[in-house]
Design an enzyme around this catalytic site. Structure first.
Site, PDB file in Angstrom:
ATOM      1  N   ASN A  49      13.635  56.470  -8.028  1.00  0.00           N
ATOM      2  CA  ASN A  49      14.586  55.752  -7.831  1.00  0.00           C
ATOM      3  C   ASN A  49      14.637  54.350  -8.488  1.00  0.00           C
ATOM      4  O   ASN A  49      13.635  54.037  -8.628  1.00  0.00           O
ATOM      5  CB  ASN A  49      15.045  55.655  -6.165  1.00  0.00           C
ATOM      6  CG  ASN A  49      13.759  55.222  -5.372  1.00  0.00           C
ATOM      7  OD1 ASN A  49      12.776  55.398  -5.835  1.00  0.00           O
ATOM      8  ND2 ASN A  49      14.036  54.542  -4.429  1.00  0.00           N
ATOM      9  N   GLU A  51      16.434  50.699  -8.332  1.00  0.00           N
ATOM     10  CA  GLU A  51      17.301  49.961  -7.324  1.00  0.00           C
ATOM     11  C   GLU A  51      17.644  48.530  -8.190  1.00  0.00           C
ATOM     12  O   GLU A  51      17.148  48.437  -9.203  1.00  0.00           O
ATOM     13  CB  GLU A  51      16.532  49.367  -5.961  1.00  0.00           C
ATOM     14  CG  GLU A  51      15.962  50.631  -5.273  1.00  0.00           C
ATOM     15  CD  GLU A  51      15.554  50.094  -3.852  1.00  0.00           C
ATOM     16  OE1 GLU A  51      15.251  49.092  -3.761  1.00  0.00           O
ATOM     17  OE2 GLU A  51      15.728  51.336  -3.034  1.00  0.00           O
ATOM     18  N   CYS A  60      19.485  57.021  -7.529  1.00  0.00           N
ATOM     19  CA  CYS A  60      18.388  57.811  -6.575  1.00  0.00           C
ATOM     20  C   CYS A  60      17.487  58.657  -7.686  1.00  0.00           C
ATOM     21  O   CYS A  60      17.951  59.009  -8.887  1.00  0.00           O
ATOM     22  CB  CYS A  60      19.109  59.040  -5.778  1.00  0.00           C
ATOM     23  SG  CYS A  60      20.088  58.403  -4.409  1.00  0.00           S
ATOM     24  N   GLU A  62      16.770  61.779  -7.630  1.00  0.00           N
ATOM     25  CA  GLU A  62      17.261  62.943  -8.237  1.00  0.00           C
ATOM     26  C   GLU A  62      18.274  62.962  -9.505  1.00  0.00           C
ATOM     27  O   GLU A  62      18.194  63.661 -10.284  1.00  0.00           O
ATOM     28  CB  GLU A  62      17.920  63.832  -6.964  1.00  0.00           C
ATOM     29  CG  GLU A  62      17.132  64.332  -5.938  1.00  0.00           C
ATOM     30  CD  GLU A  62      17.109  62.808  -4.870  1.00  0.00           C
ATOM     31  OE1 GLU A  62      17.208  61.978  -5.215  1.00  0.00           O
ATOM     32  OE2 GLU A  62      17.049  63.285  -3.794  1.00  0.00           O
ATOM     33  N   CYS A  93      20.308  62.994  -0.697  1.00  0.00           N
ATOM     34  CA  CYS A  93      21.466  62.523  -0.242  1.00  0.00           C
ATOM     35  C   CYS A  93      22.813  63.298  -0.596  1.00  0.00           C
ATOM     36  O   CYS A  93      22.798  63.957  -1.679  1.00  0.00           O
ATOM     37  CB  CYS A  93      21.821  60.815  -0.716  1.00  0.00           C
ATOM     38  SG  CYS A  93      22.327  60.692  -2.420  1.00  0.00           S
ATOM     39  N   CYS A  96      23.571  63.129  -4.513  1.00  0.00           N
ATOM     40  CA  CYS A  96      22.833  64.039  -5.276  1.00  0.00           C
ATOM     41  C   CYS A  96      22.953  65.186  -5.210  1.00  0.00           C
ATOM     42  O   CYS A  96      23.110  66.092  -6.146  1.00  0.00           O
ATOM     43  CB  CYS A  96      21.301  63.449  -4.976  1.00  0.00           C
ATOM     44  SG  CYS A  96      20.831  61.862  -5.584  1.00  0.00           S
TER      45      CYS A  96
END
Ligand code: THU
Length: 137
Positions: A49, A51, A60, A62, A93, A96
């Site tokens: 991830n 940010e 994310c 993934e 999530c 994803c």
């Protein structure tokens, strides 16, 4: 379920997810996620991830892994491993799940935490009745 991926390959995929998590850029959430995808040609791509100070731009793990695979020319994903630094594994999530569906509607999903617990499922169980490429035909 995981029997369709030979176990040495699955171990490598899981190890790639754990190791990608160590590269996570997560200064805001402090939640470091690593992911790895196995492609139709048998290659493994990993991601973490990433940010941003503008929180809505966080990406994310993934999706980082999938975008790396697609950038390398891959179009099919057969398995995804995700590692989170939690006692219990956590699942991808919703965003994803949708992105995995594009390239691996039946992909094996393996979620790992720090302990021995693992969850194995399939994308079509996590995102039933998905919207996808077929709906645009
Ligand atoms: N995150 C992932 O990388 N994958 C998921 O499936 C869930 C959430 C990241 C996004 C954000 O950087 C942090 O975890 C907290 O939500």
């Amino acid at each position: 379920m995981s029997q369709d991926v030979p176990s040495p390959l699955l171990r490598r995929l899981e190890q790639a997810a754990r190791s990608a998590g160590r590269k996570a850029y997560a200064p805001y959430s402090k939640f470091r996620v690593g992911a790895a995808v196995l492609t139709g040609s048998g290659r493994i791509f990993s991601g973490c991830n990433v940010e941003n100070a503008s929180y809505g731009l966080c990406n994310c793990a993934e999706r980082s892994a999938i975008f790396a695979a697609v950038t390398a020319g891959e179009r099919r994903i057969t398995a995804v491993a995700v590692h989170t630094p939690t006692a219990a594994p956590t699942m991808p999530c919703g965003a994803c799940r949708q992105v995995i569906h594009e390239f691996g509607p039946k992909a094996l999903i393996v979620a790992l935490g720090n302990g021995r617990a693992r969850v194995e499922t399939r994308l079509d169980a996590l995102l039933p009745h998905a919207f996808g490429p077929k709906d645009l035909k």
